[in-house]
Write an enzyme that holds these catalytic residues in place. Structure first.
Site, PDB file in Angstrom:
ATOM      1  N   ASN A  17       0.873  -1.176   0.000  1.00 24.88           N
ATOM      2  CA  ASN A  17       0.000   0.000   0.000  1.00 24.88           C
ATOM      3  C   ASN A  17       0.912   1.228   0.000  1.00 24.88           C
ATOM      4  OD1 ASN A  17      -1.835   1.994   0.473  1.00 24.88           O
ATOM      5  ND2 ASN A  17      -2.622   1.148   2.401  1.00 24.88           N
ATOM      6  N   ARG A  98      -2.840  -2.238  -3.190  1.00 24.38           N
ATOM      7  CA  ARG A  98      -4.039  -1.447  -2.909  1.00 24.38           C
ATOM      8  C   ARG A  98      -4.044  -0.229  -3.837  1.00 24.38           C
ATOM      9  NH1 ARG A  98      -5.736   2.317   2.143  1.00 24.38           N
ATOM     10  NH2 ARG A  98      -7.935   2.347   1.620  1.00 24.38           N
ATOM     11  N   HIS A 187     -12.986   2.682   0.649  1.00 23.05           N
ATOM     12  CA  HIS A 187     -13.006   1.669   1.724  1.00 23.05           C
ATOM     13  C   HIS A 187     -13.745   0.399   1.289  1.00 23.05           C
ATOM     14  CE1 HIS A 187     -12.759   4.839   5.231  1.00 23.05           C
ATOM     15  NE2 HIS A 187     -11.551   4.500   4.807  1.00 23.05           N
ATOM     16  N   ARG A 248     -11.489  15.039   8.310  1.00 21.95           N
ATOM     17  CA  ARG A 248     -12.284  15.483   7.152  1.00 21.95           C
ATOM     18  C   ARG A 248     -13.687  15.870   7.575  1.00 21.95           C
ATOM     19  NH1 ARG A 248     -11.192  10.156   4.083  1.00 21.95           N
ATOM     20  NH2 ARG A 248      -8.932  10.191   4.152  1.00 21.95           N
ATOM     21  N   GLU A 391      -8.005  -5.435   5.862  1.00 24.06           N
ATOM     22  CA  GLU A 391      -7.924  -5.105   4.439  1.00 24.06           C
ATOM     23  C   GLU A 391      -6.788  -5.852   3.751  1.00 24.06           C
ATOM     24  OE1 GLU A 391      -8.438  -0.951   5.783  1.00 24.06           O
ATOM     25  OE2 GLU A 391      -9.289  -0.628   3.798  1.00 24.06           O
TER      26      GLU A 391
END
Ligand code: ADP
Length: 405
Positions: A17, A98, A187, A248, A391
């Site tokens: 990733n 990813r 996600h 965020r 993940e």
């Protein structure tokens, strides 16, 4: 996840990733689910990078300048060579990458080809902070590990099934099409993994379940999943839309952007930074880690209390909306850093939702959960679960599917 009874796994997947200045990796046994080794190289391109490699229950650190991702991956491969586990002996059969933005093109994992790389590059305007480093990661890994297949796993793929009505923004359709402005979600790897785990844990067919998944980490997103198929999600063209997050804003009136540009003299880049990095619970309270946020609330900090209230209010709104989208709700699942560990958030989110059949049992809900756990009372109309996400394992398993392993 449990190891494979001490036997060496027959095949492993190296999951990568790549961020703009970091490279995270994990060597995964896709069958047993074990993370055999993992680590991160941070501050790539800066004066001093740091690498952390975890294997055999030990952590090895290196501090030195790392100019680019190629050098970072070479450092990682050196760590595997020097500290172990030996990658040749680990039978790495694929590298899983990813990739954040797969646009309208990818509805599942794919073998990396020249054409796939070109498309990831073309999609970069939609994810300028993520797709370019993801692609760099693919290129350097292919150069250094040329003998294994490389598979791209897209964060958006699970949400390619969103109905048009959910994926479309109500703006001039010509502009939207030309600039690919639509809702892609993010996600997705986590929402797909967790919604499937739910069916396994409950021993019920995935096809029969209407689910809401709340992935509450530093980034946060909700999804509505009908029979294993995603029908709604809270992140939009980018991961900025939707829930209140660590840093965020989530949903905001777009006119706030015009207002700040015209009247506060802020540039578009400054507003981008404001909404992505200086907002969310951090923008409101100064803290984006929920442990610190709760400490502030307990000390009587009014801004921290407001931050938590705003966060919970938005979540409740989404649960209600997705309940309406699904018509019938069977399962509500919490996952990721906050969802798995924060029993206060879990308990408070469902406060007042008893009329929807959603409640938690305070004893079952108490504490951090490292295993899938039902936290609703027996006989509850909606089963409330905590399911740890993974993940890397999901990427490793998808990579195995692609190579036919
Ligand atoms: P991401 O992958 O988006 O960076 P994670 O899923 O790892 O995020 O979640 C990180 C967040 O989880 C932290 O910022 C913190 O707010 C929260 N978190 C981690 N541990 C706990 C805990 N014990 N209690 C409450 N919140 C926690």
């Amino acid at each position: 996840m449990t190891a494979t009874h001490g036997d060496a796994p027959r095949a492993t997947v190296l999951v990568l990733n790549c961020g703009s200045s970091s490279l995270k990796y994990q060597l995964v046994d896709p069958v047993g689910g074990e993370a055999i080794a993992s680590g991160i190289v941070e501050r790539i391109g800066e004066e001093q990078a740091s690498a952390k490699h975890m294997a055999h229950g030990e952590t090895t650190r290196r501090e030195r300048q790392v100019h680019d991702h190629g050098e970072a991956l070479r450092l990682v491969l050196n760590l595997f060579d020097g500290v172990g586990p030996d990658l040749a002996a680990a039978h790495v059969v694929a590298v899983g990458h990813r990739v954040v933005q797969g646009g309208s093109r990818f509805d599942g994992p794919v073998l990396v080809t020249e054409d796939v790389q070109r498309t990831i590059e073309e999609l970069s305007p939609l994810a300028p902070l993520h797709n370019p480093p993801n692609l760099t990661g693919i290129r350097v890994a292919q150069a250094l590990l040329p003998d294994v297949p490389h598979v791209a796993v897209f964060d958006t793929a699970f949400f390619r099934t969103l109905p048009e009505a959910a994926a479309t923004y109500a703006i001039d359709s010509e502009v939207a099409q030309r600039y690919r402005v639509r809702r892609y979600g993010a996600h997705g790897t986590s929402h797909q993994y967790v919604s499937r785990q739910v069916a396994d844990v409950l021993g019920r067919p995935l096809e029969d379940l209407n689910q809401i998944v709340l992935h509450l980490g530093n980034g946060a997103s909700a999804s509505a999943v009908r029979g294993g198929v995603a029908v709604e999600t809270s992140m939009g063209m980018t991961p900025l839309e939707g829930l209140v997050m660590g840093t965020r804003s989530g949903d905001i009136d777009p006119a706030v952007v015009f207002h700040l540009h015209r009247n506060a003299g802020m540039s578009i880049d400054e507003i981008d930074t404001l909404l992505n990095r200086r907002s969310g619970v951090k923008g409101l309270s100064g803290e984006n880690d929920f442990r610190a946020l709760h400490d502030l609330v307990e000390s009587g900090d009014a801004q921290a209390r407001l931050a938590l209230d705003v966060y919970l209010h938005r979540l409740r709104k989404y649960i209600g909306a997705y309940h309406a989208v699904l018509g019938r709700l069977d399962v509500l699942t919490f996952t990721a850093g906050v969802g798995e560990n924060d029993d206060v958030v879990r308990a408070r989110v469902v406060e007042g939702l008893e009329a929807f059949g959603i409640e938690v049992d305070s004893e079952r809900n108490a504490g951090r959960k490292s295993e899938p756990t039902v936290v609703s009372p027996d006989g509850a109309k909606v089963t409330v679960l905590v399911v740890p996400t993974n993940e890397e394992l999901a990427i490793a398993r998808q990579a195995m599917e692609v190579i036919g392993g």
